[in-house]
Design a protein around this motif. Structure first.
Motif, short mmCIF file in Angstrom:
data_model
loop_
_atom_site.label_atom_id
_atom_site.label_comp_id
_atom_site.label_asym_id
_atom_site.label_seq_id
_atom_site.Cartn_x
_atom_site.Cartn_y
_atom_site.Cartn_z
N GLY A 13 0.82 -1.21 0.00
CA GLY A 13 0.00 0.00 0.00
C GLY A 13 0.85 1.25 0.00
O GLY A 13 0.54 2.22 -0.70
N HIS A 33 2.09 1.97 -3.37
CA HIS A 33 1.04 2.13 -4.38
C HIS A 33 1.02 0.94 -5.35
O HIS A 33 0.84 1.12 -6.56
CB HIS A 33 1.21 3.44 -5.16
CG HIS A 33 1.29 4.64 -4.27
ND1 HIS A 33 0.19 5.17 -3.61
CD2 HIS A 33 2.34 5.42 -3.90
CE1 HIS A 33 0.56 6.22 -2.89
NE2 HIS A 33 1.86 6.39 -3.04
N GLU A 61 -0.56 -3.11 -6.09
CA GLU A 61 -1.74 -3.93 -5.82
C GLU A 61 -1.37 -5.16 -5.00
O GLU A 61 -0.24 -5.66 -5.07
CB GLU A 61 -2.41 -4.36 -7.12
CG GLU A 61 -2.91 -3.20 -7.96
CD GLU A 61 -3.90 -2.34 -7.21
OE1 GLU A 61 -4.83 -2.91 -6.60
OE2 GLU A 61 -3.76 -1.10 -7.22
N GLU A 70 11.43 5.67 -0.64
CA GLU A 70 10.45 4.62 -0.37
C GLU A 70 10.78 3.88 0.92
O GLU A 70 9.88 3.51 1.69
CB GLU A 70 10.41 3.63 -1.54
CG GLU A 70 9.75 4.21 -2.79
CD GLU A 70 9.86 3.28 -3.98
OE1 GLU A 70 9.02 3.39 -4.89
OE2 GLU A 70 10.80 2.44 -4.02
N THR A 85 -2.87 3.09 4.92
CA THR A 85 -2.75 3.13 3.46
C THR A 85 -3.94 3.81 2.81
O THR A 85 -3.87 4.22 1.65
CB THR A 85 -2.62 1.71 2.88
OG1 THR A 85 -3.81 0.96 3.18
CG2 THR A 85 -1.41 1.00 3.48
N ARG A 132 -6.80 2.36 2.11
CA ARG A 132 -7.54 1.49 1.21
C ARG A 132 -7.78 0.13 1.85
O ARG A 132 -7.02 -0.33 2.71
CB ARG A 132 -6.80 1.32 -0.12
CG ARG A 132 -5.44 0.63 0.01
CD ARG A 132 -4.74 0.54 -1.33
NE ARG A 132 -3.58 -0.35 -1.27
CZ ARG A 132 -2.86 -0.71 -2.33
NH1 ARG A 132 -3.17 -0.25 -3.52
NH2 ARG A 132 -1.83 -1.53 -2.21
#
Length: 307
Positions: free
Chosen positions: A46, A49, A51, A67, A89, A91
């Motif tokens: 997450g 970014h 999946e 990162e 995150t 989401r």
């Protein structure tokens, strides 16, 4: 800024390190994952970014310095603040769909997802479902998923919380099927006069006061408004049972999740023939009643509401 440990380079490195941190800290997992590795993977991916179904070969990819800082900070917050990964995150997933979430809504995790994916079959013919109500919608996940899996149905999302409805509206906009979905501010059925539905589905607040006090810290990061259902957890459930028949079509069905308050519900309404649903992917405490059953036992619901 969290301190970055030496030697961590790849996505897999950070997932492993995060899982070790989580286990050492004794975190609770129950907001979309049930173990430290999956929780760490959700948080790391997450933050990057990416999946959740990322091909395994990409786990050997290296993180940039920026990162690494970001991922370390997320893992540190998960440990120190006991914030569910979905809030960090922004989401979460429900019925195979991605939803935006924040601390104004519960993290989607209901077993009702299985029913939605099946179009509520075999409990009702999916081809005859024209209208669905997601009552106490929160993020909108149940209702939006229903609109996705029932492409001919119109869906209403109702909740009393303006903050939750803001999240639901965002998810409706992202769904691409907003023309079939209404978002309504309503104290249960209060703003729905004259509406009739083939399916009413609800994941209302159902946690008792005693149970809520004993829940892990992660649950206390969620809105109490979405969890606490009164002393025995049944305040909203009984209100829904008392009113639902008036909002269902002939042959319509009511589905409610009550979780660990199932026993208390059966004790308060021992004569009502609740159908307790079973799920292949796990989960319990979800019942179904037909409209005719709601009508038949209406006096008992009203008595329970008064007492």
């Amino acid at each position: 800024m969290a301190e970055q440990p030496d030697g961590l380079i790849t996505i897999q490195d950070f997932v492993r390190w995060g899982a070790s941190r989580f286990n050492a800290a004794g975190l609770f997992f129950g907001h979309g994952t049930d173990n430290a590795i999956d929780e760490a993977a959700q948080l790391v991916l997450g933050g990057l970014h990416l999946e959740p179904g990322l091909p395994t070969g990409f786990y050997d990819c290296r993180l940039t310095p920026a990162e690494r800082v970001l991922v370390c900070d997320l893992i540190e917050r998960r440990v120190v603040e006991r914030v569910p990964a979905a809030y960090l995150t922004g989401r979460a997933w429900f019925a195979g769909l991605e939803f935006a979430v924040n601390p104004h809504v519960l993290v989607p995790r209901s077993p009702i997802a299985e029913l939605v994916e099946a179009g509520f079959d075999p409990w009702i013919d999916s081809e005859r479902v024209g209208r669905v109500l997601d009552l106490c919608t929160g993020s909108g996940c149940i209702g939006i998923a229903a609109a996705t899996y029932l492409p001919d149905a119109d869906v209403d999302l109702a909740d009393i919380s303006p903050e939750a409805l803001a999240v639901a509206r965002r998810n409706v906009e992202r769904s691409g099927i907003g023309e079939r979905i209404r978002v309504l501010e309503s104290d249960l059925f209060a703003a729905l006069a004259g509406s009739r539905y083939d399916v009413i589905v609800s994941n209302p607040p159902y946690v008792s006061r005693l149970e809520l006090a004993g829940l892990p810290a992660e649950y206390h990061r969620e809105p109490e408004l979405g969890l606490l259902g009164g002393e025995d957890g049944l305040d909203f459930v009984i209100r829904i049972l008392s009113d639902a028949a008036r909002y269902l079509t002939e042959g319509g069905i009511l589905i409610i999740e009550v979780g660990n308050s199932a026993q208390a519900l059966q004790q308060r309404l021992p004569m009502v023939p609740f159908t307790w649903l079973e799920f292949e992917r796990g989960g319990e405490g979800v019942f179904l009643l037909l409209r005719e059953q709601l009508v038949e036992y209406q006096p008992q619901f009203e008595e329970a509401f008064i007492t």
